[in-house]
Motif scaffolding. Structure first.
Motif, short mmCIF file in Angstrom:
data_model
loop_
_atom_site.label_atom_id
_atom_site.label_comp_id
_atom_site.label_asym_id
_atom_site.label_seq_id
_atom_site.Cartn_x
_atom_site.Cartn_y
_atom_site.Cartn_z
N LEU A 15 4.35 -42.90 -48.93
CA LEU A 15 4.87 -44.31 -48.37
C LEU A 15 6.20 -44.22 -47.30
O LEU A 15 6.43 -45.25 -46.79
CB LEU A 15 4.83 -45.43 -49.29
CG LEU A 15 3.59 -45.63 -50.02
CD1 LEU A 15 3.81 -46.87 -50.69
CD2 LEU A 15 2.22 -45.91 -49.07
N MET A 16 7.06 -43.21 -47.66
CA MET A 16 8.19 -43.11 -47.03
C MET A 16 8.28 -42.75 -45.58
O MET A 16 9.20 -43.02 -44.67
CB MET A 16 9.18 -41.95 -47.59
CG MET A 16 9.64 -42.29 -49.12
SD MET A 16 10.60 -41.22 -49.90
CE MET A 16 9.75 -39.67 -49.83
N GLY A 17 6.90 -42.14 -45.19
CA GLY A 17 7.13 -41.72 -43.67
C GLY A 17 8.08 -40.65 -43.47
O GLY A 17 8.33 -39.72 -44.31
N ALA A 18 8.88 -40.82 -42.66
CA ALA A 18 10.01 -40.16 -42.21
C ALA A 18 11.26 -40.42 -42.99
O ALA A 18 12.33 -39.85 -43.06
CB ALA A 18 10.19 -39.89 -40.79
N VAL A 27 3.50 -46.80 -41.98
CA VAL A 27 2.86 -45.92 -42.77
C VAL A 27 1.86 -46.98 -43.48
O VAL A 27 0.76 -46.70 -43.77
CB VAL A 27 3.44 -45.05 -43.81
CG1 VAL A 27 2.59 -44.26 -44.79
CG2 VAL A 27 4.22 -44.15 -42.80
N ILE A 28 2.50 -48.08 -44.19
CA ILE A 28 1.82 -48.82 -45.11
C ILE A 28 0.73 -49.75 -44.10
O ILE A 28 -0.45 -49.68 -44.56
CB ILE A 28 2.66 -49.76 -45.78
CG1 ILE A 28 2.19 -49.77 -47.22
CG2 ILE A 28 2.94 -51.02 -45.40
CD1 ILE A 28 2.95 -49.95 -48.26
N ILE A 49 -1.33 -46.69 -56.79
CA ILE A 49 -0.16 -45.93 -56.03
C ILE A 49 0.95 -45.72 -56.96
O ILE A 49 1.18 -46.31 -57.92
CB ILE A 49 0.39 -46.98 -55.01
CG1 ILE A 49 -0.65 -47.78 -54.18
CG2 ILE A 49 1.18 -46.41 -53.85
CD1 ILE A 49 -0.04 -48.94 -53.14
N GLY A 50 1.57 -44.53 -56.53
CA GLY A 50 2.60 -43.85 -57.41
C GLY A 50 3.97 -44.67 -57.19
O GLY A 50 3.92 -45.60 -56.25
N GLY A 51 4.82 -44.05 -57.60
CA GLY A 51 6.24 -44.83 -57.39
C GLY A 51 7.50 -43.74 -57.06
O GLY A 51 8.42 -44.31 -57.04
N GLY A 52 7.05 -42.91 -56.90
CA GLY A 52 7.69 -41.57 -56.55
C GLY A 52 8.96 -41.78 -55.57
O GLY A 52 10.02 -41.29 -55.41
N ASN A 53 8.46 -42.67 -54.56
CA ASN A 53 9.49 -43.10 -53.43
C ASN A 53 10.80 -43.91 -53.84
O ASN A 53 11.65 -44.13 -53.09
CB ASN A 53 8.80 -43.70 -52.24
CG ASN A 53 7.96 -44.97 -52.42
OD1 ASN A 53 7.60 -44.97 -53.92
ND2 ASN A 53 8.02 -45.95 -51.85
N ILE A 54 10.41 -44.55 -55.02
CA ILE A 54 11.51 -45.49 -55.36
C ILE A 54 12.20 -44.53 -56.84
O ILE A 54 13.55 -44.68 -57.02
CB ILE A 54 10.94 -46.75 -55.64
CG1 ILE A 54 10.24 -47.10 -54.46
CG2 ILE A 54 12.13 -47.68 -56.36
CD1 ILE A 54 9.59 -48.50 -54.69
#
Ligand code: UDP
Length: 235
Positions: A15-18, A27-28, A49-54
């Motif tokens: 979800l972070m994209g770049a 992205v979302i 959905i995971g949470g690794g972007n946060i």
């Protein structure tokens, strides 16, 4: 349509994209578009959905925080992502429900399997947030667990690579991709399909997994239509 009821697993990091952190709205919105294509064809869609972007529990542990505390923070991170995706789906006019494994009644229903199945039957997209609700698990395990509970036909693991390779294709140029692979073969070769808990749950319950490139437009629908995209892991 090859699959009628699917569970889509998305990584938080995708979800972070770049960006380096958080959520990229483009992205979302793109993912929401892809999901809508399934709904338009009457495919029943559940999402984890995971949470690794946060936040990730192991990060917290490395920093000296109690692992359990960190894992709950990770589960809350999945709720933020789930709400963002829900909002993007709502915007497209889809009917959605968010169910949380940790009670948060102002923003989500509690996870109730029968209710989730009913929503799916009525054409609502169901997002399962907060993972399994237990520390020491991952959202891959939550995806496997929920997919089995709701009797999904398949887990669709959306990634940024187009399937499972003999070695990491980003590091080893000679790596080749599998179209199909059995659970046993994937295990023997030590291939990283999902974490071991999730992998075992799928294997023992005969739930196939398809690993595919979620960032390529139109791929998600094609996978569900049965086109040979990505890698199918099955018995
Ligand atoms: N987590 C957890 N139990 C679960 C699901 C997730 O404790 O059932 C925590 C764990 O700390 C994990 C974090 O939430 O690191 C974010 O999930 P995950 O790492 O699976 O996200 P992804 O890699 O898919 O972005």
């Amino acid at each position: 349509m090859k699959y009628k009821r699917v569970l889509l697993k998305l990584r938080g990091e995708s979800l972070m994209g770049a960006k380096q952190f958080g959520i990229d709205n483009d992205v979302i919105a793109q993912y929401a578009d892809e999901i809508k294509k399934l709904c338009d064809k009457k495919v029943e869609v559940a999402i984890v959905i995971g949470g690794g972007n946060i936040f990730r529990g192991v990060q917290a542990e490395n920093g000296g925080m109690d692992r359990t505390q960190g894992d709950y923070m990770g589960m809350l991170a999945t709720m933020i992502n789930s709400m963002a995706l829900q909002a993007a789906l709502d915007k497209l006019g889809l009917y959605t429900r968010l169910q949380s494994a940790i009670e948060m009644k102002e923003i989500a229903e509690p996870f109730i399997k029968r209710r989730a199945v009913r929503h799916l039957e009525k054409g609502r997209v169901v997002i399962f947030g907060a993972g399994t609700g237990s520390p020491y698990f991952t959202t891959d395990s939550a995806a496997a667990l929920r997919a089995i509970e709701i009797d999904a036909d398949v887990i669709l693991k959306g990634t940024r690579v187009d399937g499972i390779y003999t070695a990491d294709p980003e590091k080893d140029k000679s790596a080749t991709r599998f179209d199909n692979i059995s659970f046993d073969e994937a295990y023997k070769r030590g291939l990283n399909v999902m974490d071991m808990t999730a992998f075992t749950l799928c294997k023992e319950n005969d739930l196939p997994i398809i690993v595919f490139d979620m960032n390529k437009k139109g791929n998600l629908l094609k996978v569900v239509e049965g086109e040979k995209i990505g890698t199918l892991v099955s018995a």
